[in-house]
Design a protein around this motif. Sequence first.
Motif, PDB file in Angstrom:
ATOM      1  N   LEU A  56       0.833  -1.208   0.000  1.00 54.16           N
ATOM      2  CA  LEU A  56       0.000   0.000   0.000  1.00 54.16           C
ATOM      3  C   LEU A  56       0.866   1.257   0.000  1.00 54.16           C
ATOM      4  O   LEU A  56       0.526   2.253  -0.647  1.00 54.16           O
ATOM      5  CB  LEU A  56      -0.936  -0.005   1.211  1.00 54.16           C
ATOM      6  N   CYS A  57       2.002   1.220   0.721  1.00 57.66           N
ATOM      7  CA  CYS A  57       2.919   2.364   0.702  1.00 57.66           C
ATOM      8  C   CYS A  57       3.445   2.601  -0.708  1.00 57.66           C
ATOM      9  O   CYS A  57       3.507   3.750  -1.174  1.00 57.66           O
ATOM     10  CB  CYS A  57       4.086   2.117   1.663  1.00 57.66           C
ATOM     11  N   ALA A  58       3.802   1.524  -1.389  1.00 58.51           N
ATOM     12  CA  ALA A  58       4.309   1.644  -2.762  1.00 58.51           C
ATOM     13  C   ALA A  58       3.230   2.172  -3.696  1.00 58.51           C
ATOM     14  O   ALA A  58       3.491   3.009  -4.562  1.00 58.51           O
ATOM     15  CB  ALA A  58       4.819   0.291  -3.250  1.00 58.51           C
ATOM     16  N   LEU A  59       2.002   1.689  -3.503  1.00 56.99           N
ATOM     17  CA  LEU A  59       0.892   2.134  -4.344  1.00 56.99           C
ATOM     18  C   LEU A  59       0.631   3.619  -4.166  1.00 56.99           C
ATOM     19  O   LEU A  59       0.471   4.363  -5.147  1.00 56.99           O
ATOM     20  CB  LEU A  59      -0.367   1.333  -3.988  1.00 56.99           C
ATOM     21  N   LEU A  60       0.623   4.082  -2.905  1.00 54.73           N
ATOM     22  CA  LEU A  60       0.247   5.462  -2.614  1.00 54.73           C
ATOM     23  C   LEU A  60       1.387   6.454  -2.858  1.00 54.73           C
ATOM     24  O   LEU A  60       1.141   7.599  -3.241  1.00 54.73           O
ATOM     25  CB  LEU A  60      -0.222   5.577  -1.163  1.00 54.73           C
ATOM     26  N   THR A  61       2.636   6.024  -2.652  1.00 50.25           N
ATOM     27  CA  THR A  61       3.751   6.965  -2.748  1.00 50.25           C
ATOM     28  C   THR A  61       4.478   6.912  -4.088  1.00 50.25           C
ATOM     29  O   THR A  61       5.262   7.810  -4.392  1.00 50.25           O
ATOM     30  CB  THR A  61       4.788   6.713  -1.632  1.00 50.25           C
ATOM     31  N   ALA A  62       4.242   5.879  -4.889  1.00 42.34           N
ATOM     32  CA  ALA A  62       4.935   5.776  -6.182  1.00 42.34           C
ATOM     33  C   ALA A  62       3.996   5.393  -7.319  1.00 42.34           C
ATOM     34  O   ALA A  62       3.990   6.037  -8.369  1.00 42.34           O
ATOM     35  CB  ALA A  62       6.081   4.767  -6.091  1.00 42.34           C
ATOM     36  N   HIS A 239       7.050  -4.330  -7.959  1.00 40.29           N
ATOM     37  CA  HIS A 239       5.816  -4.935  -8.473  1.00 40.29           C
ATOM     38  C   HIS A 239       4.798  -3.871  -8.867  1.00 40.29           C
ATOM     39  O   HIS A 239       4.139  -4.002  -9.908  1.00 40.29           O
ATOM     40  CB  HIS A 239       5.203  -5.866  -7.428  1.00 40.29           C
ATOM     41  N   ILE A 240       4.668  -2.817  -8.065  1.00 43.38           N
ATOM     42  CA  ILE A 240       3.697  -1.764  -8.365  1.00 43.38           C
ATOM     43  C   ILE A 240       4.011  -1.088  -9.691  1.00 43.38           C
ATOM     44  O   ILE A 240       3.114  -0.817 -10.505  1.00 43.38           O
ATOM     45  CB  ILE A 240       3.659  -0.721  -7.226  1.00 43.38           C
ATOM     46  N   PHE A 241       5.286  -0.826  -9.974  1.00 44.72           N
ATOM     47  CA  PHE A 241       5.651  -0.181 -11.240  1.00 44.72           C
ATOM     48  C   PHE A 241       5.185  -1.016 -12.425  1.00 44.72           C
ATOM     49  O   PHE A 241       4.618  -0.505 -13.391  1.00 44.72           O
ATOM     50  CB  PHE A 241       7.165   0.022 -11.315  1.00 44.72           C
ATOM     51  N   LEU A 244       0.953  -1.472 -12.658  1.00 43.15           N
ATOM     52  CA  LEU A 244       0.095  -0.363 -13.098  1.00 43.15           C
ATOM     53  C   LEU A 244       0.392   0.112 -14.517  1.00 43.15           C
ATOM     54  O   LEU A 244      -0.208   1.064 -14.998  1.00 43.15           O
ATOM     55  CB  LEU A 244       0.231   0.812 -12.128  1.00 43.15           C
ATOM     56  N   SER A 245       1.343  -0.540 -15.197  1.00 42.54           N
ATOM     57  CA  SER A 245       1.697  -0.183 -16.581  1.00 42.54           C
ATOM     58  C   SER A 245       2.252   1.230 -16.699  1.00 42.54           C
ATOM     59  O   SER A 245       2.072   1.886 -17.718  1.00 42.54           O
ATOM     60  CB  SER A 245       0.488  -0.337 -17.518  1.00 42.54           C
ATOM     61  N   VAL A 246       2.936   1.723 -15.654  1.00 40.07           N
ATOM     62  CA  VAL A 246       3.568   3.035 -15.763  1.00 40.07           C
ATOM     63  C   VAL A 246       4.931   2.873 -16.434  1.00 40.07           C
ATOM     64  O   VAL A 246       5.568   1.834 -16.329  1.00 40.07           O
ATOM     65  CB  VAL A 246       3.743   3.697 -14.376  1.00 40.07           C
ATOM     66  N   ALA A 247       5.339   3.906 -17.149  1.00 37.35           N
ATOM     67  CA  ALA A 247       6.637   3.983 -17.843  1.00 37.35           C
ATOM     68  C   ALA A 247       6.717   3.101 -19.080  1.00 37.35           C
ATOM     69  O   ALA A 247       7.783   2.958 -19.658  1.00 37.35           O
ATOM     70  CB  ALA A 247       7.800   3.647 -16.893  1.00 37.35           C
ATOM     71  N   GLY A 268      -7.738   7.803 -12.536  1.00 33.89           N
ATOM     72  CA  GLY A 268      -6.534   7.105 -12.110  1.00 33.89           C
ATOM     73  C   GLY A 268      -6.729   6.339 -10.821  1.00 33.89           C
ATOM     74  O   GLY A 268      -6.235   5.213 -10.670  1.00 33.89           O
ATOM     75  N   LEU A 269      -7.442   6.932  -9.864  1.00 33.01           N
ATOM     76  CA  LEU A 269      -7.696   6.242  -8.594  1.00 33.01           C
ATOM     77  C   LEU A 269      -8.549   4.996  -8.805  1.00 33.01           C
ATOM     78  O   LEU A 269      -8.303   3.947  -8.190  1.00 33.01           O
ATOM     79  CB  LEU A 269      -8.377   7.194  -7.609  1.00 33.01           C
ATOM     80  N   VAL A 270      -9.541   5.092  -9.682  1.00 35.66           N
ATOM     81  CA  VAL A 270     -10.376   3.923  -9.983  1.00 35.66           C
ATOM     82  C   VAL A 270      -9.524   2.802 -10.583  1.00 35.66           C
ATOM     83  O   VAL A 270      -9.622   1.640 -10.177  1.00 35.66           O
ATOM     84  CB  VAL A 270     -11.523   4.293 -10.947  1.00 35.66           C
ATOM     85  N   VAL A 271      -8.675   3.160 -11.541  1.00 31.92           N
ATOM     86  CA  VAL A 271      -7.825   2.164 -12.196  1.00 31.92           C
ATOM     87  C   VAL A 271      -6.873   1.526 -11.196  1.00 31.92           C
ATOM     88  O   VAL A 271      -6.716   0.299 -11.144  1.00 31.92           O
ATOM     89  CB  VAL A 271      -7.026   2.810 -13.349  1.00 31.92           C
ATOM     90  N   ALA A 272      -6.219   2.345 -10.371  1.00 33.61           N
ATOM     91  CA  ALA A 272      -5.218   1.831  -9.433  1.00 33.61           C
ATOM     92  C   ALA A 272      -5.832   0.891  -8.411  1.00 33.61           C
ATOM     93  O   ALA A 272      -5.306  -0.201  -8.154  1.00 33.61           O
ATOM     94  CB  ALA A 272      -4.526   3.001  -8.729  1.00 33.61           C
ATOM     95  N   PHE A 273      -6.955   1.281  -7.824  1.00 35.51           N
ATOM     96  CA  PHE A 273      -7.550   0.445  -6.779  1.00 35.51           C
ATOM     97  C   PHE A 273      -8.265  -0.775  -7.362  1.00 35.51           C
ATOM     98  O   PHE A 273      -8.317  -1.832  -6.724  1.00 35.51           O
ATOM     99  CB  PHE A 273      -8.473   1.274  -5.893  1.00 35.51           C
TER     100      PHE A 273
END
Length: 542
Positions: A56-62, A239-241, A244-247, A268-273
């Motif tokens: 959750l820290c990785a999701l929220l901060t990165a 794993h979060i990177f 979420l298909s970022v970069a 973005g929040l809908v997609v992430a959660f």
Amino acid sequence: MAAATTLSQSPKREAFGSRNVFILSAIGSAVGLGNIWRFPYVAYEGGGGAFLIPYLCALLTAGIPLLFFDYAIGHRFRGSAPLAFRRIHRAAEPLGWWQVLICVVIAVYYAVIIAWAAMYTWFSAQLSWGPGNEEAFFGIDFLQSEDVGEVGLSSTFVPQVGIPLAVVWVVVVVIMALGVKRGIGVANMILMPLLTVMFAALVVQSLFLPGAMEGLNAFFTPNWTALADPAVWASAYGHIFFSLSVAFGIMVTYSSYLKRKTDLTGSGLVVAFANSGFEILAGIGVFAALGFMAQAQGVEVAGVASSGIGLAFVAFPTIVSQATGGSIIGVLFFGALVFAGITSLISILEVIVAALQDKLGWGRVRTTLTVSIPLAIISMALFSTTTALTVLDTTDAFVNAFGIMAVALVAVIVVAWLLHKLPQLQEHLNRRSSFRVGILWRLLVAAVAPIVLGYLFITGLIEKIAEPYSGYPVWFLGVFGWGMAIALVVFAILLSLVPWSSRSHAKDDDEYDEFLADEHYDPDPETAALRLPVAEQRGDIA
């Protein structure tokens, strides 16, 4: 002036039919094979229930901050990854092509995993592997794998892989050729609900297996000591990177198809959660099934827990063989892999197709065929042969560590620190969004993300330099590992030197100016400077 009139009448940039279609498409891209076969094991190894804290820290901060970062770039600069980065600054264009080339590599091998899953959907219905023969069936009977030393020397075609792989490419090419609204949008509107229903049914079926509770206990029981291990935190961020298909250039491209007045951060929040919810659901289903497998074999869950290809194509077939109604479990599991894979693959290919459309000014069908046919041929040549497994393993490991991680790190540093564009992107995010971002978002993108990405990149580099990856020969790693990673950067720079089509650039610039005027933005000096040679070609400037 006649030429200019013709150009101005070119069809406008494609767009998703609605915000909901975009959200489904973005979720379809994020929810892929890794959610199903990677996250459960990563969470289990990272402390079980305790892993939810670093996750959750990785999701929220990165994860979410970088997702917003991609959305803002794509939507504000209205283009594929290369065009969007070029509009930020001429020198940033190679970053977009770097992301495009990463997608080229991933598309080539991602398609074959979908083909494997399609065949295993059929195999599950008939229990083709035979009880107790699951591992040998996958490696020997199905893939007919050969030693890495034979790569490129005596590899032979494997029909049971090559034929479904060709079918996968045909299906995906048809979807891509139909365009963003009629192809990608419609495909996700159909496949994502089907995927959700199938995986929910799989989870329910797994929960009623004997031993399921033991599996769930292993998955959720917290190991608090794991939180003191920096590798666990690094694993969560890594794993979060990917999840979420970022970069990848995917979210930059998809957000460029959004209508002007779109709630970016809310989407973005809908997609992430939604993505995280699916991962937890996958963990429940997978570990309930592994609990049954452990009980049937009289071992601890740790003795059967695995990740990736081993989980999907060895462990799950074993579960299918041993469980009552196992064929149903197999069809649901592998069918879900097929659907998740296709929605992700079309998003990967869209990055490439959109980039060439913008660069060359070609039509949709022509660009799709120009991209897909060579990729399909390369995919067939490398991954429908007896040496597919080792090539896939190496390519995947290096493109993740030295492709995605590297370009994400460089992009954040360039945009945030060298070009100072974060205030502009923040303003754009806040114009229409329900969830406003501020100095904290800029701090997370400009400071936290580079630190984490830099740590992951350096540790991966040290690890792979210290000893040859998986013990493969140096020449093999030089071609499919290090050589591939370096080639991505070299070819990205070369592609940025190719002139832009005057037709494409004129059409996109007209629409971009219209967008800026509608949003009451002042034209960027960089963008205005880039327009000048195009205007001269069109005859608008004497």
